[in-house]
Design a protein around this motif. Structure first.
Motif, PDB file in Angstrom:
ATOM      1  N   PHE A 105       8.539  11.069 -10.478  1.00 52.36           N
ATOM      2  CA  PHE A 105       8.623  12.542 -10.423  1.00 52.36           C
ATOM      3  C   PHE A 105       8.890  12.991  -8.988  1.00 52.36           C
ATOM      4  O   PHE A 105       9.237  12.259  -8.180  1.00 52.36           O
ATOM      5  N   ASP A 106       9.138  14.311  -8.790  1.00 54.62           N
ATOM      6  CA  ASP A 106       9.510  14.617  -7.490  1.00 54.62           C
ATOM      7  C   ASP A 106       8.512  14.344  -6.304  1.00 54.62           C
ATOM      8  O   ASP A 106       7.366  14.895  -6.419  1.00 54.62           O
ATOM      9  N   HIS A 107       9.119  13.635  -5.321  1.00 54.25           N
ATOM     10  CA  HIS A 107       7.933  13.220  -4.376  1.00 54.25           C
ATOM     11  C   HIS A 107       8.688  13.764  -2.732  1.00 54.25           C
ATOM     12  O   HIS A 107      10.059  13.847  -2.797  1.00 54.25           O
ATOM     13  N   LEU A 108       7.733  13.919  -2.101  1.00 59.79           N
ATOM     14  CA  LEU A 108       8.136  14.586  -0.598  1.00 59.79           C
ATOM     15  C   LEU A 108       8.463  13.319   0.385  1.00 59.79           C
ATOM     16  O   LEU A 108       9.054  13.697   1.467  1.00 59.79           O
ATOM     17  N   VAL A 109       8.011  12.138  -0.319  1.00 59.69           N
ATOM     18  CA  VAL A 109       8.491  11.079   0.934  1.00 59.69           C
ATOM     19  C   VAL A 109       8.859   9.993  -0.115  1.00 59.69           C
ATOM     20  O   VAL A 109       8.708  10.040  -1.286  1.00 59.69           O
ATOM     21  N   VAL A 110       9.536   8.897   0.667  1.00 58.69           N
ATOM     22  CA  VAL A 110       9.950   7.658  -0.110  1.00 58.69           C
ATOM     23  C   VAL A 110       8.905   6.552   0.081  1.00 58.69           C
ATOM     24  O   VAL A 110       8.892   6.530   1.292  1.00 58.69           O
ATOM     25  N   GLU A 111       8.438   6.054  -0.873  1.00 59.65           N
ATOM     26  CA  GLU A 111       7.824   4.732  -1.070  1.00 59.65           C
ATOM     27  C   GLU A 111       8.442   3.751  -1.732  1.00 59.65           C
ATOM     28  O   GLU A 111       8.831   3.878  -2.815  1.00 59.65           O
ATOM     29  N   THR A 112       8.301   2.438  -1.009  1.00 55.33           N
ATOM     30  CA  THR A 112       9.077   1.312  -1.776  1.00 55.33           C
ATOM     31  C   THR A 112       8.304   0.650  -2.565  1.00 55.33           C
ATOM     32  O   THR A 112       8.905  -0.242  -3.478  1.00 55.33           O
ATOM     33  N   TYR A 113       7.165   0.109  -2.158  1.00 55.66           N
ATOM     34  CA  TYR A 113       6.317  -0.950  -2.744  1.00 55.66           C
ATOM     35  C   TYR A 113       5.650  -0.324  -4.069  1.00 55.66           C
ATOM     36  O   TYR A 113       5.630   0.917  -4.198  1.00 55.66           O
ATOM     37  N   TYR A 114       4.988  -1.140  -4.693  1.00 57.08           N
ATOM     38  CA  TYR A 114       4.099  -0.698  -5.836  1.00 57.08           C
ATOM     39  C   TYR A 114       3.135   0.065  -5.713  1.00 57.08           C
ATOM     40  O   TYR A 114       2.493   0.426  -4.671  1.00 57.08           O
ATOM     41  N   SER A 115       2.418   0.800  -6.417  1.00 54.43           N
ATOM     42  CA  SER A 115       1.657   2.007  -6.810  1.00 54.43           C
ATOM     43  C   SER A 115       0.121   1.945  -6.841  1.00 54.43           C
ATOM     44  O   SER A 115      -0.588   2.456  -6.395  1.00 54.43           O
ATOM     45  N   PHE A 116      -0.195   0.782  -7.442  1.00 55.97           N
ATOM     46  CA  PHE A 116      -1.694   0.528  -7.649  1.00 55.97           C
ATOM     47  C   PHE A 116      -2.118  -0.615  -6.781  1.00 55.97           C
ATOM     48  O   PHE A 116      -1.738  -1.983  -7.240  1.00 55.97           O
ATOM     49  N   PRO A 117      -3.382  -0.495  -6.101  1.00 50.97           N
ATOM     50  CA  PRO A 117      -3.918   0.618  -5.859  1.00 50.97           C
ATOM     51  C   PRO A 117      -3.574   1.255  -4.987  1.00 50.97           C
ATOM     52  O   PRO A 117      -2.660   0.761  -3.960  1.00 50.97           O
ATOM     53  N   SER A 118      -3.524   2.580  -4.575  1.00 51.20           N
ATOM     54  CA  SER A 118      -3.094   3.552  -3.324  1.00 51.20           C
ATOM     55  C   SER A 118      -3.461   2.479  -1.946  1.00 51.20           C
ATOM     56  O   SER A 118      -4.758   2.691  -1.627  1.00 51.20           O
ATOM     57  N   GLY A 119      -2.595   2.367  -1.105  1.00 45.62           N
ATOM     58  CA  GLY A 119      -3.032   1.797   0.243  1.00 45.62           C
ATOM     59  C   GLY A 119      -3.433   2.725   0.960  1.00 45.62           C
ATOM     60  O   GLY A 119      -4.623   2.147   1.922  1.00 45.62           O
ATOM     61  N   HIS A 120      -2.846   3.972   1.107  1.00 46.53           N
ATOM     62  CA  HIS A 120      -3.432   5.039   2.112  1.00 46.53           C
ATOM     63  C   HIS A 120      -4.708   5.296   1.764  1.00 46.53           C
ATOM     64  O   HIS A 120      -5.766   5.205   2.549  1.00 46.53           O
ATOM     65  N   SER A 121      -5.230   5.413   0.387  1.00 48.15           N
ATOM     66  CA  SER A 121      -6.490   5.641   0.058  1.00 48.15           C
ATOM     67  C   SER A 121      -7.558   4.651   0.396  1.00 48.15           C
ATOM     68  O   SER A 121      -8.709   4.927   0.645  1.00 48.15           O
ATOM     69  N   MET A 122      -7.078   3.260   0.181  1.00 49.68           N
ATOM     70  CA  MET A 122      -7.757   2.062   0.301  1.00 49.68           C
ATOM     71  C   MET A 122      -8.160   2.064   1.678  1.00 49.68           C
ATOM     72  O   MET A 122      -9.195   1.726   2.450  1.00 49.68           O
ATOM     73  N   ASN A 123      -7.062   2.216   2.803  1.00 52.04           N
ATOM     74  CA  ASN A 123      -7.297   2.164   4.379  1.00 52.04           C
ATOM     75  C   ASN A 123      -8.431   3.148   4.494  1.00 52.04           C
ATOM     76  O   ASN A 123      -9.360   3.071   5.442  1.00 52.04           O
ATOM     77  N   ALA A 124      -7.984   4.336   4.033  1.00 53.85           N
ATOM     78  CA  ALA A 124      -9.074   5.611   4.577  1.00 53.85           C
ATOM     79  C   ALA A 124     -10.532   5.272   4.090  1.00 53.85           C
ATOM     80  O   ALA A 124     -11.412   5.573   4.890  1.00 53.85           O
ATOM     81  N   ALA A 125     -10.646   4.839   2.645  1.00 54.66           N
ATOM     82  CA  ALA A 125     -11.928   4.602   2.139  1.00 54.66           C
ATOM     83  C   ALA A 125     -12.783   3.408   3.039  1.00 54.66           C
ATOM     84  O   ALA A 125     -13.848   3.153   2.528  1.00 54.66           O
ATOM     85  N   THR A 126     -11.846   2.613   3.555  1.00 54.12           N
ATOM     86  CA  THR A 126     -12.607   1.338   4.118  1.00 54.12           C
ATOM     87  C   THR A 126     -12.786   1.470   5.649  1.00 54.12           C
ATOM     88  O   THR A 126     -13.883   1.343   6.215  1.00 54.12           O
ATOM     89  N   ILE A 127     -11.734   2.046   6.652  1.00 47.90           N
ATOM     90  CA  ILE A 127     -11.869   2.054   7.664  1.00 47.90           C
ATOM     91  C   ILE A 127     -12.725   3.335   8.467  1.00 47.90           C
ATOM     92  O   ILE A 127     -13.545   3.119   9.119  1.00 47.90           O
ATOM     93  N   TYR A 128     -12.468   4.422   7.733  1.00 48.81           N
ATOM     94  CA  TYR A 128     -13.150   5.872   8.304  1.00 48.81           C
ATOM     95  C   TYR A 128     -14.534   5.642   8.182  1.00 48.81           C
ATOM     96  O   TYR A 128     -15.246   6.106   8.856  1.00 48.81           O
ATOM     97  N   PRO A 129     -15.126   5.325   6.924  1.00 49.39           N
ATOM     98  CA  PRO A 129     -16.514   5.149   6.887  1.00 49.39           C
ATOM     99  C   PRO A 129     -17.116   4.156   7.757  1.00 49.39           C
ATOM    100  O   PRO A 129     -18.283   4.326   8.351  1.00 49.39           O
ATOM    101  N   PHE A 130     -16.304   3.111   8.088  1.00 50.79           N
ATOM    102  CA  PHE A 130     -16.913   2.061   9.067  1.00 50.79           C
ATOM    103  C   PHE A 130     -16.974   2.534  10.415  1.00 50.79           C
ATOM    104  O   PHE A 130     -17.991   2.425  10.933  1.00 50.79           O
ATOM    105  N   ILE A 131     -15.903   3.405  10.640  1.00 51.06           N
ATOM    106  CA  ILE A 131     -16.077   3.929  12.077  1.00 51.06           C
ATOM    107  C   ILE A 131     -17.239   4.774  12.142  1.00 51.06           C
ATOM    108  O   ILE A 131     -18.071   5.019  13.206  1.00 51.06           O
TER     109      ILE A 131
END
Length: 202
Positions: A105-131
């Protein structure tokens, strides 16, 4: 218990994604986010999504490492970066395993690698709670207000996940899968930190 639940939840989300049973709803959610886009919202979401990218997350971790160093939490610094490297490796392998294409669909940025699971979401859910966990453990004032700290952290993580759908580069199942496995990794690392007091630096 929670760790096992999150792993099972990830498996259920992955099964739904792979079967295509959730695809129609995934598509509808992306289209809904497209329908509410506004210029100022675009700017907000693009700013939010950056907090899940390694280019910003690593500097945040380095700055936080200075705080850990001041509190003589040397082992926590190692754990933080080991957690990050483990999470990144697992995410890359899972993306390659499931090989899900990005939303068409229409996207505001270009991403080139696969979609599942979301890397940004996984980064956030792992690192920020640990901090957040480490801050609560180190600073008595925050420990007294740990529910608020975790609530704010959770809302920030959720906002990053929502931003990925808003800008059109991830489905809901991508984000939910990233959250599930990311939180499981955080809880594993938290449990290690809690149960190995002899190697914790105070």
């Amino acid at each position: 218990m929670y760790i096992l639940f999150l792993i099972i939840l990830f498996g259920a989300i992955a099964a739904l994604m792979a079967s295509g049973a959730f695809q129609d709803l995934d598509n509808q959610i992306i289209l809904w986010f497209e329908s509410i886009r506004l210029p100022f919202l675009n700017d907000v979401m693009l700013a939010l999504t950056d907090f899940g990218i390694s280019a910003l997350l690593v500097p945040i971790m380095l700055i936080f490492s200075v705080v850990l160093f001041m509190y003589k939490r040397y082992y926590s610094i190692m754990m933080l970066f080991l957690l990050y490297l483990t999470e990144k490796t697992i995410n890359h392998e899972l993306k390659g395993l499931f090989a899900r294409e990005r939303p068409a669909f229409d996207h505001l940025v270009v991403e080139t690698y696969y979609s599942f699971p979301s890397g940004h979401s996984m980064n956030a859910a792992t690192i920020y709670p640990f901090i957040a966990y480490l801050l609560v453990e180190m600073i008595p004032w925050l420990k007294e207000r740990q529910k608020i700290v975790y609530l704010i952290t959770g809302l920030c993580v959720l906002a990053i996940g929502i931003s990925r759908m808003y800008i059109g580069v991830h489905y809901l199942t991508d984000v939910a899968g990233g959250f599930a496995i990311g939180l499981a990794l955080f809880l594993i690392c938290k449990k290690i930190d809690e149960r190995l007091p002899v190697i914790r630096q105070k």
